[in-house]
Design an enzyme around this catalytic site. Structure first.
Site, mmCIF file in Angstrom:
data_model
loop_
_atom_site.group_PDB
_atom_site.id
_atom_site.type_symbol
_atom_site.label_atom_id
_atom_site.label_comp_id
_atom_site.label_asym_id
_atom_site.label_seq_id
_atom_site.Cartn_x
_atom_site.Cartn_y
_atom_site.Cartn_z
ATOM 1 N N ARG A 176 -13.284 -0.195 -1.616
ATOM 2 C CA ARG A 176 -12.085 0.607 -1.868
ATOM 3 C C ARG A 176 -10.823 -0.232 -1.629
ATOM 4 O O ARG A 176 -9.871 -0.206 -2.409
ATOM 5 C CB ARG A 176 -12.119 1.860 -0.981
ATOM 6 N N CYS A 232 0.855 -1.192 0.000
ATOM 7 C CA CYS A 232 0.000 0.000 0.000
ATOM 8 C C CYS A 232 0.893 1.245 0.000
ATOM 9 O O CYS A 232 0.614 2.246 -0.655
ATOM 10 C CB CYS A 232 -0.885 0.042 1.240
ATOM 11 N N HIS A 279 1.164 5.221 -1.420
ATOM 12 C CA HIS A 279 0.488 6.071 -0.434
ATOM 13 C C HIS A 279 1.359 6.479 0.750
ATOM 14 O O HIS A 279 0.863 6.567 1.865
ATOM 15 C CB HIS A 279 -0.775 5.371 0.073
ATOM 16 N N CYS A 313 -8.061 -1.624 -4.419
ATOM 17 C CA CYS A 313 -6.633 -1.335 -4.240
ATOM 18 C C CYS A 313 -5.821 -2.623 -4.356
ATOM 19 O O CYS A 313 -4.777 -2.650 -5.001
ATOM 20 C CB CYS A 313 -6.367 -0.680 -2.892
#
Lengths: 103, 280, 206
Positions: free
Chosen positions: B237, B189, B193, B241
């Site tokens: 969501r 992730c 991010h 991802c």
């Protein structure tokens, strides 16, 4: 019978602001679903709005409008307490009518 | 990917303006030439889609569903405890995920809704979670319920508890998951991010390792996704991802996804919840 | 050495991933939970959750491993370098026009992609390349004028091919995927991307 609309109607000074959120797939007939099959056209073709007993919108619309569309318009000469009635008819013969009162 | 027509909305508004006999106030679109044309167009688009969020339609459907007796037990969800007591919906989302003694687990909104549908309404769990995300003509009950519940936390400060040992465990697991690199692209992730001001193509990427970045994302999800014509939940969501991370698919409401949501919620803690949002 | 000291300092502050016994147990527990909570879908099988030595080291050390040791930068970068399959014909430059198409294409390797369907290079997702494409990402550095500033020597050609084939051979914990190593792109596709970056006629260099 389609799914309910959400209508907001309120006086902004001497003008009534009416916002309608419509629940509709608005399929163009040109889109493919996730399996690759063409999704048949399904769209609102006629939408009307009345305030009191007076017809204020009479619209012929089509596939250029988005899914779950928003319609907004301002109306002069209306007043708080007037009844707003929205009606639509689609190309499959389905229709829906919802009401609200101007706040 | 399916792109929906949005421009039609503003065209329609203009058309109606022309059609309404009782007169119409027109908003003038000022051109700011000093601004970069692309950024200006993106901003205009964002303004346009923010004006009338179809998430409200899902909220309406969800509220109706919440109050309607359903399932083998013909019960409503009005006895469902989202953490603030049975039936309390107002502000409940802002305090999730949290530990629930009756299930012995930390649950996010969606795994909690599933528990209520199973325990209160007598539904079959496998059936409830078989198709949690709407697609084409199929409408998801869970997404509608999510829309209703999160809408009742608008303006409420995000403040999920971090007291119970299991809540701390979930947070730590979620943080670890956030940093876990794997798959054919070596992505975690954090790959996308964990820095400020980055984009994929033109899509801004929130830095989820900061309070501000996490707040920006967490406070505006769940959201109506214009390009898909669907309301999307937080579990969705995370699911999408992981798809783009080139991972296999996570189970709906599973421990690891809930842990990741716990991590994000804690990072965003203290900010006001602003959803349901609307996204391109 | 510097990196080591920094890692130790961050460990002390509790900021970075530190290799302790607890850490190892927690990592093992995460993998167990992953294996239980994920399921395969389409081409995305469960073995994708298993980390190779590079992924493991970069995760463990928060993308900043020490130089020495079995999980260190030096050994792993050398292993990754040795795993690059260089073109048998010794040529690195393909067709930049095809490279531009590949750079635009962001498909590949997701569970919604079909088995055997060719993947794209995903380049514009993270990099600026040809100036006429305004929709570019900023996770990686701008590659506009990549060839113009570096020239087109055999060394630059080889480096560029190797970097796309296996970016981890040059910078162990880079965000950039290993396109050749993981079989995302073919040798011919990588040559086309090298051409996009280095060919004097490519829009990247004009």
């Amino acid at each position: 019978m389609g799914d309910p609309m959400k209508i907001r109607a309120s006086m902004q000074g001497d003008v009534a602001e009416i916002r309608v959120l419509v629940n509709h797939a608005m399929e163009t007939g040109q889109r493919k679903d996730s399996a690759g099959n063409l999704v048949p056209a399904h769209f609102i073709k006629h939408l009307t709005a009345t305030v009191g007993d007076k017809l204020v919108v009479d619209a012929q619309i089509g596939t250029a409008i988005s899914r779950n569309p928003v319609f907004a318009f301002k109306v002069k000469g209306a007043k708080a307490g007037d009844k707003v009635v929205i009606n639509w008819q689609d190309n499959k013969g389905d229709s829906r009518t919802d009401e609200a009162v101007i706040a | 990917m399916r792109f929906r027509r949005v421009i039609g909305q503003s065209l329609m508004a203009a058309l109606l303006c022309a059609a309404v006999p009782l007169a119409c106030a027109q908003d003038g679109a000022a051109t700011k030439e000093e601004k970069d044309a692309t950024i200006q167009e993106i901003e205009r688009y964002r303004e346009m889609i923010a004006d009338g969020n179809p998430a409200e339609l899902y909220e309406l459907r969800g509220e109706e569903m919440w109050k309607t007796p359903r399932g083998p037990k013909k019960a409503t969800l009005q006895g469902c405890d989202l953490g603030l007591g049975p039936g309390v919906v107002k502000g409940a989302y802002a305090k999730l995920p949290r530990f629930f003694a009756d299930t012995g687990k930390v649950q996010d909104l969606e795994s909690r809704l599933v528990s209520c549908m199973v325990n209160l309404q007598g539904m079959n769990e496998a059936e409830v979670i078989a198709r949690p995300f709407g697609q084409d003509a199929y409408k998801s009950d869970l997404e509608a319920l999510v829309a209703y519940v999160v809408g009742q936390s608008k303006g409420v400060t995000i403040a999920p508890p971090l007291e119970h040992a299991k809540e701390k465990e979930a947070y730590a697991l979620g943080k670890r998951m956030f940093l876990y690199r794997a798959g054919p692209y070596d992505f975690s992730c954090a790959t996308c991010h964990s820095e400020n001001g980055r984009r994929i193509r033109l899509q801004d990427l929130p830095n989820l390792t900061t309070h501000i970045g996490a707040s920006r994302a967490y406070a505006t999800w769940p959201a109506y996704r214009v390009s898909q014509g669907e309301f999307r939940s937080m579990q969705w969501r995370m699911n999408d991802c992981f798809r783009q991370q080139r991972f296999p698919e996570p189970g709906y409401g599973s421990e690891v996804v809930t842990a990741l949501i716990s991590y994000l919620a804690q990072m965003a803690s203290g900010s006001p919840y602003e959803g349901p949002g609307i996204k391109r | 050495m510097k990196r080591h000291a920094l890692a130790a300092l961050l460990c002390g502050l509790g900021l970075a991933g530190c290799a302790t016994m607890d850490d190892g147990a927690a990592e093992k527990r995460l993998v167990e939970i992953l294996k239980r909570d994920f399921h395969e879908k389409g081409i995305a099988k469960l073995d994708r959750l298993d980390q190779d030595a590079v992924q493991q080291s970069c995760t463990k050390f928060n993308n900043n491993p020490p130089h020495g040791g079995p999980g260190g930068i030096d050994r792993l970068e050398a292993e990754q370098m040795a795993a690059i399959k260089w073109p048998a014909d010794g040529k690195f430059i393909g067709d930049w026009k095809n490279g531009e198409k590949l750079a635009q294409d962001g498909r590949g390797m997701t569970w919604t992609d079909k088995a055997g369907a060719p993947a794209g290079g995903n380049c514009y997702n993270c990099h600026q390349l040809a100036p006429k494409e305004l929709s570019f990402g900023t996770i990686g550095p701008s590659l506009y004028h990549y060839g113009k500033s570096r020239g087109n020597s055999p060394e630059v050609q080889k480096y560029t091919f190797g970097k796309i084939f296996n970016a981890k051979a040059y910078n162990l914990c880079t965000n950039m995927p290993r396109f050749g190593y993981h079989g995302v792109l073919t040798e011919a596709q990588i040559k086309d991307l090298v051409a996009l970056l280095l060919d004097p006629a490519s829009p990247v260099n004009n």
